[in-house]
Motif scaffolding. Structure first.
Motif, PDB file in Angstrom:
ATOM      1  N   GLN A 114     -23.409 -21.835   7.871  1.00  0.00           N
ATOM      2  CA  GLN A 114     -22.462 -21.164   8.750  1.00  0.00           C
ATOM      3  C   GLN A 114     -22.718 -21.571  10.200  1.00  0.00           C
ATOM      4  O   GLN A 114     -23.847 -21.888  10.580  1.00  0.00           O
ATOM      5  CB  GLN A 114     -22.566 -19.646   8.601  1.00  0.00           C
TER       6      GLN A 114
ATOM      7  N   GLY B  60     -30.682 -13.204  -2.428  1.00  0.00           N
ATOM      8  CA  GLY B  60     -29.317 -12.785  -2.171  1.00  0.00           C
ATOM      9  C   GLY B  60     -29.122 -12.140  -0.816  1.00  0.00           C
ATOM     10  O   GLY B  60     -28.466 -11.120  -0.716  1.00  0.00           O
TER      11      GLY B  60
ATOM     12  N   GLU C 186     -27.585 -11.277   2.684  1.00  0.00           N
ATOM     13  CA  GLU C 186     -26.204 -11.236   3.148  1.00  0.00           C
ATOM     14  C   GLU C 186     -26.184 -10.908   4.631  1.00  0.00           C
ATOM     15  O   GLU C 186     -27.148 -10.345   5.163  1.00  0.00           O
ATOM     16  CB  GLU C 186     -25.422 -10.155   2.393  1.00  0.00           C
ATOM     17  N   GLN C 187     -25.063 -11.221   5.266  1.00  0.00           N
ATOM     18  CA  GLN C 187     -24.890 -10.848   6.662  1.00  0.00           C
ATOM     19  C   GLN C 187     -25.035  -9.339   6.777  1.00  0.00           C
ATOM     20  O   GLN C 187     -24.480  -8.581   5.984  1.00  0.00           O
ATOM     21  CB  GLN C 187     -23.510 -11.278   7.156  1.00  0.00           C
TER      22      GLN C 187
ATOM     23  N   LYS D  22     -36.899  -7.607   2.838  1.00  0.00           N
ATOM     24  CA  LYS D  22     -35.661  -6.985   3.298  1.00  0.00           C
ATOM     25  C   LYS D  22     -35.881  -5.479   3.402  1.00  0.00           C
ATOM     26  O   LYS D  22     -36.437  -4.856   2.495  1.00  0.00           O
ATOM     27  CB  LYS D  22     -34.551  -7.305   2.294  1.00  0.00           C
TER      28      LYS D  22
ATOM     29  N   ASP E  31     -27.969  -7.712   6.474  1.00  0.00           N
ATOM     30  CA  ASP E  31     -29.279  -7.291   5.969  1.00  0.00           C
ATOM     31  C   ASP E  31     -30.296  -7.309   7.098  1.00  0.00           C
ATOM     32  O   ASP E  31     -30.227  -8.138   8.009  1.00  0.00           O
ATOM     33  CB  ASP E  31     -29.759  -8.225   4.853  1.00  0.00           C
TER      34      ASP E  31
ATOM     35  N   LEU F 178     -25.802 -17.197   7.575  1.00  0.00           N
ATOM     36  CA  LEU F 178     -26.556 -17.828   6.501  1.00  0.00           C
ATOM     37  C   LEU F 178     -26.426 -19.342   6.609  1.00  0.00           C
ATOM     38  O   LEU F 178     -25.639 -19.859   7.406  1.00  0.00           O
ATOM     39  CB  LEU F 178     -26.024 -17.335   5.154  1.00  0.00           C
TER      40      LEU F 178
END
Length: 195
Positions: free
Chosen positions: A101, A74, A76-77, A181, A79, A98
């Motif tokens: 895009q 998961g 996300e922009q 992450k 992170d 991601l």
């Protein structure tokens, strides 16, 4: 005829008093179990990494220790991820786009565009307008670029010195190369800039 019954022993009295040796053995067993659980957690789920370099200043400085989770589902922009197998050493960068895009740059406005929309970098503890045309001997990718399936596009917070997805040497990051992450700073203790 009255029958007298002998007094019953209470549950507390029925328990056998533990010897000092038994108590020590129980504590040792519990300590060993705790150590094994922590070792397993840090082997499979968490890592502590030390930031090398200045490509993530002001949010992460050289020498900072960061807790990283290997459970990078998961993404996300925004992170922050630690990536291996790209340069000589693992790198720490911020996810900007991601898969699917499209990334572009407006060097006049000094901004990053994702799907034609300017990225608001204040959400990441940065100022807007920090993305100059990079000066490096490394060859740049041509933009706009669409992020391929199974990949992400990353940038360093300190754009002027960051070797990141803008450069062919790094390029789009295969998700299989993500070590994890970033969750939080461990050192310095008073640093709360992790996003």
């Amino acid at each position: 005829m009255d029958m007298q019954t002998a007094p019953q022993a209470t549950p507390e009295k029925q328990k056998k008093k533990k010897s000092g040796r038994e108590i020590v053995l129980e504590w040792t067993e519990e300590l060993v179990i705790a150590v094994v659980i922590v070792a397993v957690a840090f082997t499979f789920f968490f890592r502590i990494i030390t930031v090398t370099g200045t490509s993530m200043v002001p949010n992460y400085n050289d020498g900072d220790r960061v807790l990283v989770t290997g459970l990078s589902f998961g993404l996300e922009q925004g992170d922050v991820v630690v990536i291996a197998n790209v340069l000589d050493e693992p790198i720490i960068k911020r996810v900007i786009a991601l898969e699917g895009q499209t990334v572009d740059f407006d060097y006049e406005q000094k901004c990053v565009l994702v799907d034609g929309v300017q990225v608001d970098e204040t959400k990441f503890g940065l100022k807007n307008g920090i993305t100059d045309l990079p000066f490096s001997s490394f060859e740049l990718l041509e933009f706009p670029q669409t992020v391929p399936e199974g990949c992400i596009f990353v940038l360093g917070d300190n754009r002027s010195v960051s070797e990141d997805s803008r450069y062919q040497i790094v390029g789009m990051i295969d998700k299989r190369n993500i070590l994890g992450k970033a969750l939080c700073h461990l050192f310095p203790f008073d640093d709360s800039t992790a996003e």
